[in-house]
Enzyme design. Structure first.
Site, PDB file in Angstrom:
ATOM      1  CE  LYS A   1      -5.745   0.292   4.645  1.00  0.00           C
ATOM      2  NZ  LYS A   1      -6.930   1.311   4.733  1.00  0.00           N
TER       3      LYS A   1
ATOM      4  CB  SER B   1     -10.676   2.323   3.936  1.00  0.00           C
ATOM      5  OG  SER B   1     -10.618   2.957   2.575  1.00  0.00           O
TER       6      SER B   1
ATOM      7  CB  SER C   1      -8.110   1.951   1.129  1.00  0.00           C
ATOM      8  OG  SER C   1      -7.975   2.113   2.171  1.00  0.00           O
TER       9      SER C   1
HETATM   10  N1  GLN Z   1     -12.865   5.850  -1.063  1.00  0.00           N
HETATM   11  C1  GLN Z   1     -12.394   6.755  -0.187  1.00  0.00           C
HETATM   12  C2  GLN Z   1     -11.191   7.612  -0.863  1.00  0.00           C
HETATM   13  O1  GLN Z   1     -11.052   7.003  -1.808  1.00  0.00           O
HETATM   14  C3  GLN Z   1     -12.218   6.386   1.373  1.00  0.00           C
HETATM   15  C4  GLN Z   1     -11.012   5.537   1.388  1.00  0.00           C
HETATM   16  C5  GLN Z   1     -10.572   5.477   2.825  1.00  0.00           C
HETATM   17  O2  GLN Z   1     -11.425   5.420   3.779  1.00  0.00           O
HETATM   18  N2  GLN Z   1      -9.298   5.285   3.111  1.00  0.00           N
HETATM   19  O3  GLN Z   1     -10.941   8.516  -0.166  1.00  0.00           O
END
Ligand code: GLN
EC number: 6.3.5.7
Length: 483
Positions: free
Chosen positions: A76, A175, A151
């Site tokens: 990532k 995410s 994400s």
């Molecule tokens: N959807 C959550 C956020 O926007 C989690 C994102 C994540 O785990 N990086 O914060």
């Protein structure tokens, strides 16, 4: 060749059926051919990949035989990679070449993995759809009109499309698990402190945790083995021995107590997903598990608490990107004030700016007690709910998401609608617990995930349950048409 799992690749390499270099060339060609459809990569690292593959082949020729030696993966794009762009999905870091490798990257490289590239992601890991990336949205290989989740949407889409067998990802509020659910993968968020955060660009430091995304629990065990462990460079890393995760896969589920929280089956859950979750429960019962209804009474407060704490930490973490110390700098600033405001205004996208503003507000002197402190108290209640539940059960099971992957653009005008989709995943981050999502069926041709949560450092138990389930089901073997 591209259909092989990490475990199959390890066997093929050990048996000299093919070399890491051959496999790497095959996958790089496949990425070049198919990635334009899904946009799962921000950067490709062909030269590095071929050099690492040749080095891995040489190590195998010298008698070495590690499970990850010669295995192609991708990172990532928030894991720092020395000399390679590490963008975090943001214009702010478009020209940032990290001067060092994140611990996760160096550990996996030492184990002999081959880095094919850096995967697309929501900007600074904020999002659940991978639509906030400065490099464009990622598409779901199961239906190109739908989001892959976020994400870590790039890592998920790439693995789901069989561009590579596994990838690293991070999970601040879901995410890893949510994109796993949306793309028919297995994804594991480890216990907070299990995997080093050193060199992992911070979103919300008390919630962020790196982990594996792959097709099977068996592969997650292999990749986690290469990622986990104490790191003196990360003050929140925990000095706890790393068990042999592959050895934990084959335990019997006879008598395993599975808790199913009654709050999970409320009005917001798509009834077709509820049916699939009940079917997965039946499957686990056949394997000897005992089901028990439990309660997590403070779950309803988790989303508001998370969406105060995460932006608060983000607003602090992202203050370093000011066009002076780090990040994009605007053209021809009039003065220092102009340089700061335009660099940040032009460098960050709208979701990131929204979170910085919410976070700065929640931390400001007049509102700190009402928002940030209150949210931290709720966080403790959420954790206490889990501690009580784990007095009675060994794992907690439920849906990973209330709905399957939505259409691209469907939630862009209403950020809160997207935040509500995180209802099942964020509690594990607030409590620091490990969680896993695995494939459990399809709704309208889109994958559905079942989530398992366990007590601290019981990643092996999660992988055990998922592996046994995968030995008796074939959802995880399904491949999206066209890939
Ligand atoms: N959807 C959550 C956020 O926007 C989690 C994102 C994540 O785990 N990086 O914060």
């Amino acid at each position: 060749m591209h259909h092989m799992t990490l475990a199959e690749i390890a066997r093929g390499l050990a048996d000299k059926k093919f070399s890491s270099e051959e496999l790497t060339r095959t996958l790089l060609a496949r990425i070049a051919q198919l990635d334009p459809q899904i946009n799962s990569f921000i950067s490709l690292t062909e030269d590095l990949a071929l050099a690492q593959a040749k080095a891995a082949d040489a190590r195998r020729a010298n008698g070495e035989n590690g499970a990850l030696l010669g295995a192609p993966i991708a990172h990532k794009d928030l894991f720092c990679t020395q000399g390679i762009r590490t963008s975090c999905g943001s214009k702010m870091l478009d020209n940032f070449k990290a001067p060092y490798d994140a611990t996760v990257v160096s550990k996996l490289a030492a184990a002999g993995t081959v880095t094919l590239g850096k995967t697309n992601m929501d900007e600074f890991a904020m999002g659940s759809a991978n639509e906030s990336s400065w490099y464009g949205a990622v598409k779901n290989p199961w239906n190109l009109e739908h989001v892959p989740g976020g994400s870590s949407g790039g890592s998920a889409a790439a693995v789901a499309a069989r561009l590579l067998p596994a990838a690293t990802a991070t999970d601040t509020g879901g995410s890893i698990r949510q994109p796993a659910a949306f793309t028919n993968l297995t994804g594991l968020k480890p216990t907070y402190g299990r995997v080093s955060r050193w060199g992992m660009i911070a979103y919300a430091s008390s919630l962020d945790q790196g982990g594996p995304l792959a097709r099977t629990a068996e592969d997650c065990a292999l990749l986690l083995q290469g990622m986990a462990g104490f790191d003196p460079n990360d003050s929140t890393s925990i000095d706890e021995p790393v068990p042999d995760y592959s050895a934990s896969l084959n335990g019997s589920l006879q008598g395993l107590r599975i808790g199913v929280p009654k709050e999970y089956f409320s009005a917001g859950l798509d009834p077709r997903i509820a049916d699939l979750i009940h079917a997965s429960i039946k499957e686990l019962e056949k394997l000897g598990a005992v089901i028990k209804e439990i309660s997590l009474p403070n779950m309803q407060h988790a989303i508001p608490a998370y969406y105060v704490i995460a932006p608060a930490e983000a607003s602090s973490n992202l203050s370093r990107f000011d066009g002076v110390r780090f990040g994009y700098r605007c053209e021809n600033p009039k003065d220092l004030e102009d340089l700061y405001t335009r660099s940040r205004g032009e460098g960050f996208g709208s979701e990131v700016q929204r979170r910085i503003m919410v976070g700065a507000y929640a931390l400001s002197a007049g509102y700190y007690d009402a928002y940030y402190l209150k949210a931290q108290k709720i966080r403790r209640l959420v954790k206490n709910d889990f501690m009580n539940a784990f007095n009675e059960v060994d794992v907690i099971l439920g849906p990973t998401t209330p709905n399957p992957a939505w259409k691209l653009g469907a939630k862009n005008s209403d950020p809160v609608a997207a935040y509500l989709e995180d209802v099942y995943t964020i509690t594990a981050n607030l409590a620091g617990l490990p969680g896993l999502s695995m494939p459990a069926g399809f709704v309208d041709g889109l994958p559905v995930g079942v989530q398992l949560l366990a007590p601290y450092f019981q990643e092996g138990r999660l992988l055990n349950v998922a592996h046994q389930y995968q030995l008796h089901t074939d959802w995880h073997t399904r491949t999206p048409t066209g890939f």
